[in-house]
Write a protein that holds these residues in place. Structure first.
Motif, PDB file in Angstrom:
ATOM      1  N   LEU A  25     -31.423   6.229  -3.055  1.00 18.03           N
ATOM      2  CA  LEU A  25     -32.487   5.482  -3.724  1.00 18.03           C
ATOM      3  C   LEU A  25     -32.933   4.272  -2.915  1.00 18.03           C
ATOM      4  CD1 LEU A  25     -30.920   5.500  -7.303  1.00 18.03           C
ATOM      5  CD2 LEU A  25     -32.804   6.924  -6.495  1.00 18.03           C
ATOM      6  N   GLU A  26     -32.747   4.320  -1.616  1.00 15.28           N
ATOM      7  CA  GLU A  26     -33.067   3.169  -0.763  1.00 15.28           C
ATOM      8  C   GLU A  26     -34.525   2.744  -0.869  1.00 15.28           C
ATOM      9  OE1 GLU A  26     -30.607   3.057   3.124  1.00 15.28           O
ATOM     10  OE2 GLU A  26     -30.969   5.169   2.629  1.00 15.28           O
ATOM     11  N   GLY A  27     -35.429   3.696  -0.955  1.00 20.68           N
ATOM     12  CA  GLY A  27     -36.843   3.372  -1.032  1.00 20.68           C
ATOM     13  C   GLY A  27     -37.350   3.330  -2.457  1.00 20.68           C
ATOM     14  N   GLY A  28     -36.451   3.266  -3.410  1.00 20.34           N
ATOM     15  CA  GLY A  28     -36.812   3.312  -4.824  1.00 20.34           C
ATOM     16  C   GLY A  28     -36.598   4.711  -5.358  1.00 20.34           C
ATOM     17  N   GLY A  29     -36.840   4.884  -6.604  1.00 16.91           N
ATOM     18  CA  GLY A  29     -36.668   6.196  -7.217  1.00 16.91           C
ATOM     19  C   GLY A  29     -36.372   6.070  -8.687  1.00 16.91           C
ATOM     20  N   ALA A  30     -36.201   7.181  -9.318  1.00 18.86           N
ATOM     21  CA  ALA A  30     -35.954   7.227 -10.756  1.00 18.86           C
ATOM     22  C   ALA A  30     -34.487   7.550 -11.026  1.00 18.86           C
ATOM     23  CB  ALA A  30     -36.841   8.276 -11.411  1.00 18.86           C
ATOM     24  N   VAL A  31     -33.985   6.975 -12.094  1.00 18.05           N
ATOM     25  CA  VAL A  31     -32.645   7.291 -12.572  1.00 18.05           C
ATOM     26  C   VAL A  31     -32.733   7.569 -14.069  1.00 18.05           C
ATOM     27  CG1 VAL A  31     -31.383   5.970 -10.826  1.00 18.05           C
ATOM     28  CG2 VAL A  31     -32.061   4.855 -12.934  1.00 18.05           C
ATOM     29  N   GLU A  35     -26.663   7.371 -22.881  1.00 18.54           N
ATOM     30  CA  GLU A  35     -25.770   6.565 -23.703  1.00 18.54           C
ATOM     31  C   GLU A  35     -24.747   7.497 -24.345  1.00 18.54           C
ATOM     32  OE1 GLU A  35     -25.894   3.398 -27.420  1.00 18.54           O
ATOM     33  OE2 GLU A  35     -27.751   4.308 -26.717  1.00 18.54           O
ATOM     34  N   THR A  36     -23.464   7.187 -24.166  1.00 26.80           N
ATOM     35  CA  THR A  36     -22.390   7.985 -24.748  1.00 26.80           C
ATOM     36  C   THR A  36     -21.520   7.085 -25.628  1.00 26.80           C
ATOM     37  OG1 THR A  36     -20.743   7.583 -23.034  1.00 26.80           O
ATOM     38  CG2 THR A  36     -22.329   9.364 -22.628  1.00 26.80           C
ATOM     39  N   ALA A  37     -20.594   7.690 -26.316  1.00 24.81           N
ATOM     40  CA  ALA A  37     -19.675   6.909 -27.147  1.00 24.81           C
ATOM     41  C   ALA A  37     -18.807   5.989 -26.288  1.00 24.81           C
ATOM     42  CB  ALA A  37     -18.799   7.841 -27.970  1.00 24.81           C
ATOM     43  N   ASP A  38     -18.573   6.381 -25.025  1.00 26.29           N
ATOM     44  CA  ASP A  38     -17.737   5.584 -24.129  1.00 26.29           C
ATOM     45  C   ASP A  38     -18.512   4.536 -23.341  1.00 26.29           C
ATOM     46  OD1 ASP A  38     -15.377   6.901 -24.814  1.00 26.29           O
ATOM     47  OD2 ASP A  38     -15.748   8.490 -23.368  1.00 26.29           O
ATOM     48  N   GLY A  39     -19.840   4.597 -23.369  1.00 26.86           N
ATOM     49  CA  GLY A  39     -20.624   3.641 -22.610  1.00 26.86           C
ATOM     50  C   GLY A  39     -21.905   4.269 -22.102  1.00 26.86           C
ATOM     51  N   VAL A  40     -22.323   3.859 -20.922  1.00 29.93           N
ATOM     52  CA  VAL A  40     -23.582   4.297 -20.350  1.00 29.93           C
ATOM     53  C   VAL A  40     -23.313   5.004 -19.029  1.00 29.93           C
ATOM     54  CG1 VAL A  40     -25.778   3.490 -19.410  1.00 29.93           C
ATOM     55  CG2 VAL A  40     -24.834   2.405 -21.437  1.00 29.93           C
ATOM     56  N   ILE A  41     -24.022   6.121 -18.811  1.00 31.47           N
ATOM     57  CA  ILE A  41     -23.918   6.868 -17.559  1.00 31.47           C
ATOM     58  C   ILE A  41     -25.274   6.803 -16.875  1.00 31.47           C
ATOM     59  CG2 ILE A  41     -23.534   9.120 -16.503  1.00 31.47           C
ATOM     60  CD1 ILE A  41     -21.798   9.794 -18.997  1.00 31.47           C
ATOM     61  N   LEU A  42     -25.276   6.426 -15.617  1.00 30.88           N
ATOM     62  CA  LEU A  42     -26.495   6.337 -14.815  1.00 30.88           C
ATOM     63  C   LEU A  42     -26.470   7.474 -13.808  1.00 30.88           C
ATOM     64  CD1 LEU A  42     -28.868   4.210 -14.207  1.00 30.88           C
ATOM     65  CD2 LEU A  42     -27.412   3.540 -12.306  1.00 30.88           C
ATOM     66  N   ARG A  43     -27.512   8.330 -13.813  1.00 29.47           N
ATOM     67  CA  ARG A  43     -27.587   9.468 -12.886  1.00 29.47           C
ATOM     68  C   ARG A  43     -28.948   9.468 -12.200  1.00 29.47           C
ATOM     69  NH1 ARG A  43     -25.178  12.356 -17.355  1.00 29.47           N
ATOM     70  NH2 ARG A  43     -23.099  13.029 -16.790  1.00 29.47           N
ATOM     71  N   THR A  44     -28.952   9.930 -10.961  1.00 31.32           N
ATOM     72  CA  THR A  44     -30.238  10.177 -10.311  1.00 31.32           C
ATOM     73  C   THR A  44     -30.833  11.420 -10.956  1.00 31.32           C
ATOM     74  OG1 THR A  44     -29.323  11.610  -8.597  1.00 31.32           O
ATOM     75  CG2 THR A  44     -29.423   9.241  -8.101  1.00 31.32           C
ATOM     76  N   VAL A  45     -32.120  11.612 -10.772  1.00 31.01           N
ATOM     77  CA  VAL A  45     -32.771  12.789 -11.333  1.00 31.01           C
ATOM     78  C   VAL A  45     -32.160  14.057 -10.749  1.00 31.01           C
ATOM     79  CG1 VAL A  45     -34.966  14.028 -11.505  1.00 31.01           C
ATOM     80  CG2 VAL A  45     -34.905  11.563 -11.853  1.00 31.01           C
ATOM     81  N   SER A  46     -31.880  14.064  -9.443  1.00 31.08           N
ATOM     82  CA  SER A  46     -31.298  15.268  -8.835  1.00 31.08           C
ATOM     83  C   SER A  46     -29.895  15.540  -9.377  1.00 31.08           C
ATOM     84  CB  SER A  46     -31.288  15.168  -7.309  1.00 31.08           C
ATOM     85  OG  SER A  46     -30.538  14.069  -6.880  1.00 31.08           O
ATOM     86  N   GLN A  47     -29.120  14.495  -9.667  1.00 30.56           N
ATOM     87  CA  GLN A  47     -27.805  14.693 -10.272  1.00 30.56           C
ATOM     88  C   GLN A  47     -27.943  15.281 -11.675  1.00 30.56           C
ATOM     89  OE1 GLN A  47     -26.409  10.652  -9.959  1.00 30.56           O
ATOM     90  NE2 GLN A  47     -25.066  11.125  -8.234  1.00 30.56           N
ATOM     91  N   ALA A  48     -28.905  14.783 -12.446  1.00 27.22           N
ATOM     92  CA  ALA A  48     -29.118  15.278 -13.804  1.00 27.22           C
ATOM     93  C   ALA A  48     -29.572  16.736 -13.788  1.00 27.22           C
ATOM     94  CB  ALA A  48     -30.138  14.410 -14.531  1.00 27.22           C
ATOM     95  N   VAL A  49     -30.443  17.084 -12.851  1.00 32.60           N
ATOM     96  CA  VAL A  49     -30.905  18.474 -12.731  1.00 32.60           C
ATOM     97  C   VAL A  49     -29.734  19.377 -12.359  1.00 32.60           C
ATOM     98  CG1 VAL A  49     -32.332  20.040 -11.345  1.00 32.60           C
ATOM     99  CG2 VAL A  49     -33.304  17.908 -12.230  1.00 32.60           C
ATOM    100  N   ALA A  50     -28.922  18.955 -11.402  1.00 28.67           N
ATOM    101  CA  ALA A  50     -27.763  19.752 -10.988  1.00 28.67           C
ATOM    102  C   ALA A  50     -26.800  19.945 -12.157  1.00 28.67           C
ATOM    103  CB  ALA A  50     -27.053  19.092  -9.813  1.00 28.67           C
ATOM    104  N   ARG A  51     -26.606  18.908 -12.948  1.00 27.76           N
ATOM    105  CA  ARG A  51     -25.716  18.996 -14.116  1.00 27.76           C
ATOM    106  C   ARG A  51     -26.286  19.982 -15.136  1.00 27.76           C
ATOM    107  NH1 ARG A  51     -24.900  15.974 -19.077  1.00 27.76           N
ATOM    108  NH2 ARG A  51     -22.691  16.010 -19.582  1.00 27.76           N
TER     109      ARG A  51
END
Length: 80
Positions: A25-31, A35-51
């Motif tokens: 995300l060096e040049g910017g990007g979307a994440v 929100e989960t019961a344990d807290g917050v998870i931050l993923r890149t769009v490509s990580q979310a798609v892969a998941r």
């Protein structure tokens, strides 16, 4: 790895440069923030798609993975 990130009064926060670099995300990007019961998870769009693809693969790696097979199964389960 845990890193403290401060949230400004306007709700903005800044990811440390090292994390942005590792996530591509060096040049910017979307994440995406989940929100989960344990807290917050931050993923890149490509990580979310892969998941999502990995989850979908669990349900499509068998011969009865077609839409028609699914609908027939649902009809059978409902007694139609």
């Amino acid at each position: 790895m845990s890193v403290q990130v401060n949230i400004m009064a306007n709700g903005r926060m800044s990811l440390p440069a090292g994390i942005r670099k590792r996530l591509g995300l060096e040049g910017g990007g979307a994440v995406l923030i989940e929100e989960t019961a344990d807290g917050v998870i931050l993923r890149t769009v490509s990580q979310a798609v892969a998941r999502a693809q990995a989850i979908a693969k669990k349900y499509t790696d068998h011969p009865d993975a077609s839409v028609d097979a699914f609908l027939a199964s649902r009809r059978s389960d409902s007694g139609e």
